[in-house]
Scaffold this motif. Sequence first.
Motif, PDB file in Angstrom:
ATOM      1  N   GLU A 192       0.864  -1.186   0.000  1.00  0.00           N
ATOM      2  CA  GLU A 192       0.000   0.000   0.000  1.00  0.00           C
ATOM      3  C   GLU A 192       0.898   1.232   0.000  1.00  0.00           C
ATOM      4  O   GLU A 192       1.893   1.258   0.714  1.00  0.00           O
ATOM      5  CB  GLU A 192      -0.870  -0.029   1.269  1.00  0.00           C
ATOM      6  CG  GLU A 192      -1.708   1.213   1.485  1.00  0.00           C
ATOM      7  CD  GLU A 192      -2.702   1.039   2.656  1.00  0.00           C
ATOM      8  OE1 GLU A 192      -3.238  -0.076   2.844  1.00  0.00           O
ATOM      9  OE2 GLU A 192      -2.917   2.021   3.383  1.00  0.00           O
ATOM     10  N   VAL A 193       0.566   2.230  -0.807  1.00  0.00           N
ATOM     11  CA  VAL A 193       1.340   3.477  -0.760  1.00  0.00           C
ATOM     12  C   VAL A 193       0.472   4.578  -0.156  1.00  0.00           C
ATOM     13  O   VAL A 193      -0.709   4.692  -0.460  1.00  0.00           O
ATOM     14  CB  VAL A 193       1.843   3.921  -2.152  1.00  0.00           C
ATOM     15  CG1 VAL A 193       2.905   2.982  -2.684  1.00  0.00           C
ATOM     16  CG2 VAL A 193       0.699   4.074  -3.140  1.00  0.00           C
ATOM     17  N   LEU A 224       1.441  10.532 -10.515  1.00  0.00           N
ATOM     18  CA  LEU A 224       0.442   9.638  -9.918  1.00  0.00           C
ATOM     19  C   LEU A 224       0.377   8.302 -10.648  1.00  0.00           C
ATOM     20  O   LEU A 224       0.370   7.227 -10.043  1.00  0.00           O
ATOM     21  CB  LEU A 224      -0.948  10.272 -10.036  1.00  0.00           C
ATOM     22  CG  LEU A 224      -1.393  11.224  -8.961  1.00  0.00           C
ATOM     23  CD1 LEU A 224      -2.785  11.727  -9.305  1.00  0.00           C
ATOM     24  CD2 LEU A 224      -1.402  10.506  -7.623  1.00  0.00           C
ATOM     25  N   VAL A 233       3.164   5.808 -10.027  1.00  0.00           N
ATOM     26  CA  VAL A 233       2.985   5.010  -8.808  1.00  0.00           C
ATOM     27  C   VAL A 233       1.905   3.945  -9.028  1.00  0.00           C
ATOM     28  O   VAL A 233       2.077   2.774  -8.668  1.00  0.00           O
ATOM     29  CB  VAL A 233       2.605   5.918  -7.614  1.00  0.00           C
ATOM     30  CG1 VAL A 233       2.294   5.086  -6.389  1.00  0.00           C
ATOM     31  CG2 VAL A 233       3.712   6.914  -7.320  1.00  0.00           C
ATOM     32  N   LEU A 234       0.819   4.353  -9.660  1.00  0.00           N
ATOM     33  CA  LEU A 234      -0.336   3.448  -9.789  1.00  0.00           C
ATOM     34  C   LEU A 234      -0.091   2.271 -10.717  1.00  0.00           C
ATOM     35  O   LEU A 234      -0.780   1.258 -10.626  1.00  0.00           O
ATOM     36  CB  LEU A 234      -1.549   4.251 -10.248  1.00  0.00           C
ATOM     37  CG  LEU A 234      -2.192   5.000  -9.083  1.00  0.00           C
ATOM     38  CD1 LEU A 234      -2.896   6.233  -9.562  1.00  0.00           C
ATOM     39  CD2 LEU A 234      -3.135   4.092  -8.316  1.00  0.00           C
ATOM     40  N   VAL A 256       1.155  -1.629  -7.382  1.00  0.00           N
ATOM     41  CA  VAL A 256       0.695  -1.314  -6.041  1.00  0.00           C
ATOM     42  C   VAL A 256      -0.714  -1.906  -5.796  1.00  0.00           C
ATOM     43  O   VAL A 256      -1.510  -2.039  -6.727  1.00  0.00           O
ATOM     44  CB  VAL A 256       0.724   0.227  -5.872  1.00  0.00           C
ATOM     45  CG1 VAL A 256      -0.306   0.919  -6.712  1.00  0.00           C
ATOM     46  CG2 VAL A 256       0.607   0.619  -4.439  1.00  0.00           C
ATOM     47  N   PHE A 302      -3.929   2.413  -3.043  1.00  0.00           N
ATOM     48  CA  PHE A 302      -3.412   3.781  -3.193  1.00  0.00           C
ATOM     49  C   PHE A 302      -4.063   4.659  -2.133  1.00  0.00           C
ATOM     50  O   PHE A 302      -5.276   4.836  -2.121  1.00  0.00           O
ATOM     51  CB  PHE A 302      -3.759   4.319  -4.580  1.00  0.00           C
ATOM     52  CG  PHE A 302      -3.357   5.757  -4.782  1.00  0.00           C
ATOM     53  CD1 PHE A 302      -2.104   6.074  -5.296  1.00  0.00           C
ATOM     54  CD2 PHE A 302      -4.216   6.792  -4.449  1.00  0.00           C
ATOM     55  CE1 PHE A 302      -1.723   7.401  -5.479  1.00  0.00           C
ATOM     56  CE2 PHE A 302      -3.844   8.122  -4.623  1.00  0.00           C
ATOM     57  CZ  PHE A 302      -2.592   8.422  -5.139  1.00  0.00           C
ATOM     58  N   ASN A 303      -3.242   5.202  -1.240  1.00  0.00           N
ATOM     59  CA  ASN A 303      -3.766   6.002  -0.131  1.00  0.00           C
ATOM     60  C   ASN A 303      -3.228   7.428  -0.198  1.00  0.00           C
ATOM     61  O   ASN A 303      -2.030   7.645  -0.370  1.00  0.00           O
ATOM     62  CB  ASN A 303      -3.351   5.329   1.187  1.00  0.00           C
ATOM     63  CG  ASN A 303      -3.988   5.954   2.419  1.00  0.00           C
ATOM     64  OD1 ASN A 303      -4.665   6.972   2.330  1.00  0.00           O
ATOM     65  ND2 ASN A 303      -3.759   5.342   3.565  1.00  0.00           N
ATOM     66  N   HIS A 304      -4.133   8.382  -0.090  1.00  0.00           N
ATOM     67  CA  HIS A 304      -3.730   9.788   0.032  1.00  0.00           C
ATOM     68  C   HIS A 304      -4.668  10.442   1.042  1.00  0.00           C
ATOM     69  O   HIS A 304      -5.888  10.427   0.855  1.00  0.00           O
ATOM     70  CB  HIS A 304      -3.810  10.502  -1.324  1.00  0.00           C
ATOM     71  CG  HIS A 304      -3.598  11.985  -1.216  1.00  0.00           C
ATOM     72  ND1 HIS A 304      -2.387  12.520  -0.850  1.00  0.00           N
ATOM     73  CD2 HIS A 304      -4.448  13.033  -1.379  1.00  0.00           C
ATOM     74  CE1 HIS A 304      -2.499  13.844  -0.806  1.00  0.00           C
ATOM     75  NE2 HIS A 304      -3.739  14.177  -1.122  1.00  0.00           N
ATOM     76  N   ALA A 332      -6.510   9.097  -9.387  1.00  0.00           N
ATOM     77  CA  ALA A 332      -5.936   7.764  -9.153  1.00  0.00           C
ATOM     78  C   ALA A 332      -6.905   6.700  -9.666  1.00  0.00           C
ATOM     79  O   ALA A 332      -6.507   5.734 -10.322  1.00  0.00           O
ATOM     80  CB  ALA A 332      -5.662   7.566  -7.670  1.00  0.00           C
ATOM     81  N   VAL A 341      -7.282  -0.447  -8.864  1.00  0.00           N
ATOM     82  CA  VAL A 341      -6.562  -0.280  -7.595  1.00  0.00           C
ATOM     83  C   VAL A 341      -7.470   0.426  -6.579  1.00  0.00           C
ATOM     84  O   VAL A 341      -7.918   1.540  -6.821  1.00  0.00           O
ATOM     85  CB  VAL A 341      -5.262   0.548  -7.801  1.00  0.00           C
ATOM     86  CG1 VAL A 341      -4.572   0.807  -6.463  1.00  0.00           C
ATOM     87  CG2 VAL A 341      -4.317  -0.161  -8.756  1.00  0.00           C
ATOM     88  N   THR A 357      -8.736   2.744  -3.698  1.00  0.00           N
ATOM     89  CA  THR A 357      -8.204   3.998  -3.166  1.00  0.00           C
ATOM     90  C   THR A 357      -8.658   4.173  -1.718  1.00  0.00           C
ATOM     91  O   THR A 357      -9.689   3.649  -1.301  1.00  0.00           O
ATOM     92  CB  THR A 357      -8.667   5.206  -3.991  1.00  0.00           C
ATOM     93  OG1 THR A 357     -10.088   5.164  -4.116  1.00  0.00           O
ATOM     94  CG2 THR A 357      -8.037   5.206  -5.373  1.00  0.00           C
TER      95      THR A 357
END
Length: 289
Positions: A135-136, A148, A151-152, A156, A159-161, A189, A196, A198
Amino acid sequence: LPGEERKPSWLKVTLAASPMLGEVRRTLRELRLTTVCEEARCPNRQECFGSGTATFMLLGDVCTRNCRFCAVKTGRPAPPDPDEPRRVAEGARRLGLRYVVLTSVARDDLPDGGAGHFAETVRALKRAIPGVRVEVLVPDFQGDREALCTVLTSGVDVFNHNVETVRRLTPSVRARATYDRSLSVLAAAKACAPHVPTKSGFMVGLGETPEEIEELLRNLRDARVDLLTVGQYLRPTPAQLPVVRYYAPEEFREIARKAYALGFAYVAAAPLVRSSYHAHEGYDATRER
Ligand code: SF4
Ligand code: SF4
């Protein structure tokens, strides 16, 4: 500490000394790795390490921003270490991790905000540990879509923001980040990699109202966010914003109930919840759908 005495009982956690924590610390030191778990003396360490989860901090511990809730040093960070992805993978392998969370400070000094370094680390982990989930938890990359997507598309799994707080408080809590940009990062994302899951999270106790929390929950769902974490803001040092209010455990359950009603796949809401707390459960919930 006088502030400590005023904390409600459910926030007072003592961590028993354990040989496992000593072992983890030795491995991290040897490989020159930094975890949020150790740096923040997270009260969940025993549980997380025991279940094969840890959160690594990539790209150093000096941040180019200065958010008012965060105790990370601000300044000019060192250039990225190209050997770090390998060392993270090696550390995770030695610690027997099955679910690895990668995060970093905001690296506004780098052309890609550190996205390439995140992607390299995800790939190194996947090569070193078959079946590992990664997990990022990323900064906003100043809204750069290409960063973005780098990374995606690295393999992964989540995807965490973090949006961190409600709209009205964002300018006084976060530095340089905006509420709308964080929402657009989450929506972008999903557009870049629809498969993926989020994830986002926020703190309570900074002075937000219940209506503002509801607006935030709706905005996150509009950005198609799947997973949510909500925890109590705790002032790291007297240099950060004071806690306006401590929420009772029951109030967290109420927020979780509202969030589930809006359609989140998994919600972790409790006083000590942090972004990576029980992270594997959130991932599992997206698989069960
Ligand atoms: Fe580490 Fe996150 Fe678990 Fe705390 S909750 S021990 S920071 S993985
Ligand atoms: Fe802390 Fe992240 Fe803000 Fe940097 S960007 S000050 S690490 S919260």
